[in-house]
Design an enzyme around this catalytic site. Structure first.
Site, PDB file in Angstrom:
ATOM      1  CB  SER A 112       6.972   6.209   1.955  1.00 36.18           C
ATOM      2  OG  SER A 112       5.681   6.780   1.822  1.00 36.18           O
ATOM      3  CG  HIS A 128       3.803  -2.609  -1.317  1.00 37.76           C
ATOM      4  ND1 HIS A 128       4.673  -2.534  -0.243  1.00 37.76           N
ATOM      5  CD2 HIS A 128       2.801  -1.734  -1.046  1.00 37.76           C
ATOM      6  CE1 HIS A 128       4.202  -1.643   0.616  1.00 37.76           C
ATOM      7  NE2 HIS A 128       3.064  -1.159   0.165  1.00 37.76           N
ATOM      8  N   GLY A 180      -2.471 -13.318  14.966  1.00 38.47           N
ATOM      9  CA  GLY A 180      -1.917 -12.114  14.340  1.00 38.47           C
ATOM     10  C   GLY A 180      -2.045 -10.923  15.274  1.00 38.47           C
ATOM     11  N   GLY A 211      -0.802  -7.744  14.152  1.00 38.72           N
ATOM     12  CA  GLY A 211      -0.611  -6.523  13.373  1.00 38.72           C
ATOM     13  C   GLY A 211      -1.733  -5.560  13.706  1.00 38.72           C
ATOM     14  CG  LEU A 212      -1.856  -1.559  12.019  1.00 38.20           C
ATOM     15  CD1 LEU A 212      -2.110  -0.517  10.941  1.00 38.20           C
ATOM     16  CD2 LEU A 212      -1.678  -0.887  13.365  1.00 38.20           C
ATOM     17  NE  ARG A 263      -2.643  -1.671   0.421  1.00 34.59           N
ATOM     18  CZ  ARG A 263      -1.738  -0.753   0.766  1.00 34.59           C
ATOM     19  NH1 ARG A 263      -2.107   0.453   1.157  1.00 34.59           N
ATOM     20  NH2 ARG A 263      -0.453  -1.034   0.713  1.00 34.59           N
ATOM     21  N   GLY A 286      -5.088  -7.537  13.926  1.00 33.33           N
ATOM     22  CA  GLY A 286      -5.204  -8.486  15.032  1.00 33.33           C
ATOM     23  C   GLY A 286      -5.116  -7.821  16.399  1.00 33.33           C
ATOM     24  NE  ARG A 316       0.813   2.373  -3.235  1.00 39.09           N
ATOM     25  CZ  ARG A 316       0.758   2.015  -1.985  1.00 39.09           C
ATOM     26  NH1 ARG A 316       0.374   0.807  -1.661  1.00 39.09           N
ATOM     27  NH2 ARG A 316       1.084   2.868  -1.047  1.00 39.09           N
TER      28      ARG A 316
HETATM   29  C1  LIG Z   1       7.122  -1.636   3.582  1.00 36.46           C
HETATM   30  C2  LIG Z   1       5.642  -1.452   3.666  1.00 36.46           C
HETATM   31  C3  LIG Z   1       5.091  -0.185   3.809  1.00 36.46           C
HETATM   32  C4  LIG Z   1       3.719  -0.004   3.898  1.00 36.46           C
HETATM   33  N1  LIG Z   1       3.222   1.261   4.028  1.00 36.46           N
HETATM   34  C5  LIG Z   1       1.884   1.426   4.144  1.00 36.46           C
HETATM   35  C6  LIG Z   1       1.344   2.730   4.336  1.00 36.46           C
HETATM   36  O1  LIG Z   1       2.058   3.720   4.391  1.00 36.46           O
HETATM   37  N2  LIG Z   1       0.018   2.850   4.469  1.00 36.46           N
HETATM   38  C7  LIG Z   1      -0.819   1.768   4.427  1.00 36.46           C
HETATM   39  O2  LIG Z   1      -2.017   1.941   4.581  1.00 36.46           O
HETATM   40  N3  LIG Z   1      -0.325   0.532   4.250  1.00 36.46           N
HETATM   41  C8  LIG Z   1       1.000   0.321   4.119  1.00 36.46           C
HETATM   42  N4  LIG Z   1       1.491  -0.942   3.939  1.00 36.46           N
HETATM   43  C9  LIG Z   1       0.591  -2.094   3.995  1.00 36.46           C
HETATM   44  C10 LIG Z   1       0.249  -2.393   5.434  1.00 36.46           C
HETATM   45  O3  LIG Z   1       1.364  -2.174   6.252  1.00 36.46           O
HETATM   46  C11 LIG Z   1      -0.194  -3.829   5.658  1.00 36.46           C
HETATM   47  O4  LIG Z   1      -1.099  -4.209   4.673  1.00 36.46           O
HETATM   48  C12 LIG Z   1      -0.861  -3.970   6.994  1.00 36.46           C
HETATM   49  O5  LIG Z   1      -0.057  -3.450   8.004  1.00 36.46           O
HETATM   50  C13 LIG Z   1      -1.215  -5.409   7.290  1.00 36.46           C
HETATM   51  O6  LIG Z   1      -1.676  -5.502   8.623  1.00 36.46           O
HETATM   52  P1  LIG Z   1      -2.263  -6.831   9.169  1.00 36.46           P
HETATM   53  O7  LIG Z   1      -2.677  -6.547  10.564  1.00 36.46           O
HETATM   54  O8  LIG Z   1      -3.298  -7.340   8.245  1.00 36.46           O
HETATM   55  O9  LIG Z   1      -1.087  -7.885   9.122  1.00 36.46           O
HETATM   56  P2  LIG Z   1       0.427  -7.858   9.685  1.00 36.46           P
HETATM   57  O10 LIG Z   1       0.793  -6.589  10.300  1.00 36.46           O
HETATM   58  O11 LIG Z   1       1.276  -8.417   8.602  1.00 36.46           O
HETATM   59  O12 LIG Z   1       0.383  -8.895  10.862  1.00 36.46           O
HETATM   60  C14 LIG Z   1       0.329 -10.265  10.673  1.00 36.46           C
HETATM   61  C15 LIG Z   1       0.365 -10.926  12.015  1.00 36.46           C
HETATM   62  O13 LIG Z   1       0.006 -12.282  11.867  1.00 36.46           O
HETATM   63  C16 LIG Z   1       0.915 -13.095  12.540  1.00 36.46           C
HETATM   64  N5  LIG Z   1       0.929 -14.378  11.849  1.00 36.46           N
HETATM   65  C17 LIG Z   1       0.973 -14.604  10.514  1.00 36.46           C
HETATM   66  N6  LIG Z   1       0.923 -15.921  10.281  1.00 36.46           N
HETATM   67  C18 LIG Z   1       0.839 -16.524  11.471  1.00 36.46           C
HETATM   68  C19 LIG Z   1       0.744 -17.874  11.888  1.00 36.46           C
HETATM   69  N7  LIG Z   1       0.713 -18.873  11.007  1.00 36.46           N
HETATM   70  N8  LIG Z   1       0.695 -18.130  13.221  1.00 36.46           N
HETATM   71  C20 LIG Z   1       0.716 -17.126  14.124  1.00 36.46           C
HETATM   72  N9  LIG Z   1       0.780 -15.843  13.784  1.00 36.46           N
HETATM   73  C21 LIG Z   1       0.841 -15.545  12.476  1.00 36.46           C
HETATM   74  C22 LIG Z   1       2.210 -12.344  12.547  1.00 36.46           C
HETATM   75  O14 LIG Z   1       2.980 -12.773  13.635  1.00 36.46           O
HETATM   76  C23 LIG Z   1       1.711 -10.914  12.715  1.00 36.46           C
HETATM   77  O15 LIG Z   1       1.508 -10.664  14.082  1.00 36.46           O
HETATM   78  C24 LIG Z   1       2.871  -1.123   3.826  1.00 36.46           C
HETATM   79  C25 LIG Z   1       3.411  -2.398   3.686  1.00 36.46           C
HETATM   80  C26 LIG Z   1       4.780  -2.562   3.553  1.00 36.46           C
HETATM   81  C27 LIG Z   1       5.305  -3.927   3.279  1.00 36.46           C
END
Ligand SMILES: Cc1cc2nc3c(=O)[nH]c(=O)nc-3n(C[C@H](O)[C@H](O)[C@H](O)COP(=O)(O)OP(=O)(O)OC[C@H]3O[C@@H](n4cnc5c(N)ncnc54)[C@H](O)[C@@H]3O)c2cc1C
Ligand code: FES
Lengths: 637, 247
Positions: free
Chosen positions: A284, A401, A40, A42-43, A435, A45, A330
């Protein structure tokens, strides 16, 4: 099985410090001998991978997108919370802690949440140093806005693209370490299983999404930061690729799944327009700062918004929750909207929508100010609906969401499998049953920048199971299982597409395990989901081959996992015979229709243990102890 | 509505591709372009044919994953929108639409409409960052940033790295992408100490990855879904010059 959360003793505000002090350190000269796999980008990872590499550990990073920068975190719009009290409005670490516990309806761990609030302050500093272009005041200082569930202004933002800007900051830190040779990056690579050796997580098996090659990677520890599972509902605000596979496979290898039924339904999304819909778009919730939510007072009022005079409008959030008004949390706002629509007062096609009206704010502040604040949101709304929200009120409806549940982790963010750490939305840890807005970004970055790099180091320093070779029999066994499963999917040659199964599962989940759940509806799911799963394995059609880029195969694998996960989610919801936060059981509500908790019997984390195919999973309970705060009925009136 | 698609089929990186024709039936104006392709793919799958591979993820114009050239224009020519935000209400019943992948030497096609854009990641890895490790950052308000600078940095930082600029350029130049990053970091005080090294490293990597030269035709700006301004390229050129002269 005793679920030990390993919460340090001592006063709440000293726990993390104490934990840091007690953790074993790895000798700097030895750090490069340790390798960690981070799934992962995302933020959670990306920040963990970059920071661990900066510390000198060897890192392998994986994501299924074509670039680490495209992880779903990119889509977050509204902002990130931090207890900076820059606005001098009385914010503090304790207040953020309190708001988060209360917002989560007293179903989160105090110690974790307190650490989150403490860490929030450092996150902003770190991101600013990386060049994240946060919004600024004219004097050059950081700007803030307020968000649902809080009465202070503590949300930092970068236009409507906060997630993108924070992720780009973390991604740049990640790329920097890739350039320095400290991280090996595997984009377009999907983790399909977790490998345990001597009971410790020591590797993963992946599929190269371009060539189809199945291969193994071993490490000293594995971090899963694979995001949320909201797409079990098919339609959600998540990116279409978001899935449950990584944590589901870990669950089937013995990691406990905690509180899967806690799903957040966001109140401000663009309503569904038809069956073709592939995702729902969030507006948002910061819009609720200036928009007023209303429906007509009388049922079936077909007049356009403009024709409905002020005294015939029901500003139901302001009416029901005078002190929070349009900024009620929410879960509460979503349910209120659903009730209005169930009552026949919904607006737009099918009556599944409520108005979010900016007319007053535009009058008060001018259109320019509104445009500046919400920039791309109004444009996005018009792109999708063809309507201009400066002229007619937006129509919104709740949509799935965020998922508060996830793999169970202790205070170190380690699952019950030693060496398996889970960060970000993929774990269950900090948000309880609901949340608050702008807290997911905060949690992801807290986990990745400031918690896991220490706790994983402590695991390295204290664990005794060495990194195995990928020739180890366990890797070979799991590779063979994956080959078998893939061949199986490709050879069924049935009549239905993976999407059609996904859609059908989503409908079951939304109707029976969505905004309002009952004993009866959940039992329907426990019967129908296994039937649907059986049909899937008999009648799905997956075209193409294994040894090439095959999106149908990727999707089929994810849907197969959702078909198992949906059942567990429904079971968890059935078992939790109370209402709390995002989990609303119709049978359990107050006279005013609010969620009615049962603290005596349900102040615990529900952690599910896999018992084998076809067997009922085993429920473990981690009691939630509140030492600092008193559990009370949430009130936003 | 019903549409005819002329759409690119290619088995893999090493095989030559070709346009094939297929029908998109019962398309609704509210569908996005990608949802229209979903419908086509579902029809193909049901009749036992392989669907067209195309990339997408967020489907709301922010992740930069979708990458289609529609009727010869990257993202289809809707101002400030990616292909996933392009809705079918902008097309006519009976229309023929061509759909092809980004075309650039540095973005090889992997299958059908899917390309490899890792060259962009390599450019960032070469210097597109501020070298700060986690921890030890000063207070976020320690260094005020004027609103004008902050807003301009944000304008540049809005780039989603989709690569439409490269696909639109006759030289397949990545100048707008690189310029956006150089400007984003170069406009902020935090980015100053590496400002000139950064631009030189990134431009060198861009050349190494095989992107073409910029001849300032402006076709990149025209298709950019985030409307990144060409002015940033001028800024890059100034910084690059300074960077080259510095020892
Ligand atoms: C539209 C939207 C708006 C949002 N706005 C806000 C906000 O304003 N403020 C706030 O605090 N939160 C917000 N959120 C929530 C927040 O964005 C997410 O909860 C957060 O970004 C999740 O981050 P993460 O690093 O956990 O996962 P993600 O960013 O989802 O990253 C997941 C990673 O895992 C990888 N991955 C997944 N499965 C596999 C696999 N099997 N093999 C290899 N790689 C894999 C993907 O490639 C990706 O890199 C929002 C969410 C959405 C949907
Ligand atoms: S799919 Fe994310 S920008 Fe189009």
């Amino acid at each position: 099985m005793n679920l030990d959360a390993k919460i340090p003793s001592g006063p709440l505000d000293k726990k993390w410090e104490k934990c840091l002090l007690e953790m074993k350190l790895v000798n700097p000269a030895n750090k490069r001998k340790f390798e960690v796999i981070v799934v992962g980008t995302g933020l959670a990872g990306a920040s963990a991978a970059a920071t661990m590499a900066e510390l000198g550990y060897g890192v392998k990073s994986f994501c299924f997108q074509d670039s680490p920068r495209r992880a779903h975190s990119i889509a977050a719009q509204g902002g990130i919370n931090a207890a900076k009290n820059y606005q001098n409005d009385g914010d503090s670490i304790h207040r953020l802690f309190y708001d988060t516990i209360k917002g989560g309806d007293y179903r989160a761990r105090e110690a974790n949440v307190y650490r989150l609030a403490q860490t929030s302050v450092k996150i902003i500093d770190q991101c600013v140093a990386q060049g994240v272009p946060f919004a600024r005041e004219y004097g050059g200082l950081l700007a803030n806005r307020s968000f649902g569930g809080a009465q202070v202004s503590r949300t930092f933002y970068a236009r409507g693209q906060t997630g993108q800007q924070l992720l780009i900051g973390a991604y740049q830190a990640l790329e920097r370490q890739i350039g320095l040779g400290n991280i090996r990056m595997f984009p377009r690579t999907e983790m399909l299983d977790l490998v345990l050796v001597n009971g410790h997580a020591k590797g993963i098996v992946v599929r190269d999404l371009v060539t189809g090659e199945i291969s193994s990677h071993s490490a000293d520890a594995v971090i899963l930061a694979t995001g949320g599972y909201g797409n079990v509902f098919y339609l959600s605000t998540n990116a279409v690729g978001c899935n449950v596979t990584a944590i589901w496979r870990a669950y089937k290898r013995g990691a406990f799944m905690a509180n899967p039924c806690y799903t957040q339904i966001h109140p401000t999304c663009i309503p569904v327009s038809g069956d073709h819909q592939s995702k729902l778009t969030l507006m948002s919730e910061s819009l609720r700062n200036d928009g007023r939510v209303w429906v007509p007072k009388v049922k079936g009022d077909k007049r356009s918004a403009h024709q409905i005079p002020e005294n015939e409008r029901d500003y139901f959030l302001e009416r029901k929750y005078p002190s929070y008004g349009n900024l009620a949390p929410r879960d509460i706002s979503s349910r209120a909207a659903k009730e209005a629509c169930d009552d026949g007062r919904g607006v737009g096609p099918g009556g599944l929508g409520v108005y979010l009206d900016f007319a007053d704010a535009i009058k008060r502040l001018g259109a320019d100010k509104i445009r500046e604040r919400y920039d791309n949101l109004f444009v996005m709304y018009e792109t999708i609906t063809g309507e201009n929200a400066f002229e007619v009120p937006m129509r919104i409806y709740p949509a799935v969401h965020y998922t508060m549940g996830g793999l169970w982790v202790d205070y170190h963010l380690m699952s019950n499998i030693p060496g398996l750490f889970v960060l970000g939305e993929a774990n269950f840890s900090d948000h309880g049953a609901n949340r608050l807005g702008a807290s997911a970004l905060m949690q992801g970055l807290a986990d990745g920048y400031f918690v896991a790099p220490y706790t994983v180091g402590n695991y390295f320093a204290t664990n005794s199971v060495p990194r195995p070779s990928t020739n180890h029999a366990e890797f070979k066994k799991i590779e063979a299982e994956i080959h078998h499963r893939t061949q199986n999917l490709l050879s069924i040659n049935g009549k239905r597409t993976p999407t059609s199964f996904h859609r059908e599962l989503g409908k079951l989940m939304w109707e029976n395990c969505g905004m309002a759940r009952t004993d009866e509806s959940l039992r329907i799911n426990l019967k129908k989901i296994p039937e649907l799963r059986e049909e899937f394995w008999r009648d799905v059609t997956v075209t193409g081959a294994n040894n090439s880029l095959n999106q149908a195969l990727e999707q089929a694998g994810r849907v197969a996992d959702f078909l198992e996960f949906g059942e567990l989610t429904s079971r968890d919801a059935l078992e939790r015979k109370e209402s709390c936060g995002g989990h609303f059981r119709t049978e359990f509500q107050t006279a005013e229709g609010e969620a009615l908790r049962d603290d005596e019997n349900f102040a615990h984390v529900a952690a599910w243990e896999f018992q084998g195919e076809g067997k009922t999973p085993l429920l473990h309970k981690e009691p939630l102890v509140f030492e600092e705060l008193k559990m009370s009925q949430r009130s936003y009136k | 509505m019903n549409l005819t698609l002329k759409i690119w089929r290619q088995k893999d990186r090493n095989t030559t591709g070709e346009f094939v024709t297929c029908q998109a039936r019962n398309i609704l104006p509210d569908m996005s372009f990608l949802e229209m392709l979903d419908v086509v793919n579902e029809d193909l799958t049901r009749s036992g044919h392989e669907p067209f591979a195309f990339d997408s993820d967020c489907r709301e114009g922010i992740c930069g994953t979708c990458s289609l050239v529609i009727n010869g224009i990257p993202h289809g020519g809707q101002k400030g929108a990616t292909a996933c935000q392009l809705h079918m209400r902008h097309f006519r019943d009976g229309q023929t639409i061509t759909v092809e992948p980004w075309r650039a030497k540095s973005f090889p096609v992997l299958r059908d409409l899917v390309v490899d854009r890792s060259a962009f990641d390599h450019i960032i890895a070469s210097g597109g960052f501020v070298s700060v490790n986690t921890g030890g950052a000063p207070d976020g308000n320690a260094l005020p940033v004027g609103k004008v600078d902050a807003d301009q940095a944000m304008d540049a930082a809005a780039c989603i790295g989709c690569g439409a600029c490269v696909a639109a350029c006759k030289n397949a130049s990545a100048m707008l992408f690189v310029a956006a990053k150089v400007a984003h970091l170069g406009l902020l005080p935090q980015g100053q100490s590496e400002r000139y090294q950064r631009v030189v490293k990134m431009v060198n990597m861009m050349d190494q990855e095989g992107f073409g030269a910029c001849t300032a035709t402006g076709s990149c700006e025209a298709v950019c879904p985030k409307e990144i301004s060409l002015d940033f390229i001028a800024q890059l050129n100034r910084d690059y010059l300074v960077g080259c002269l510095k020892p």
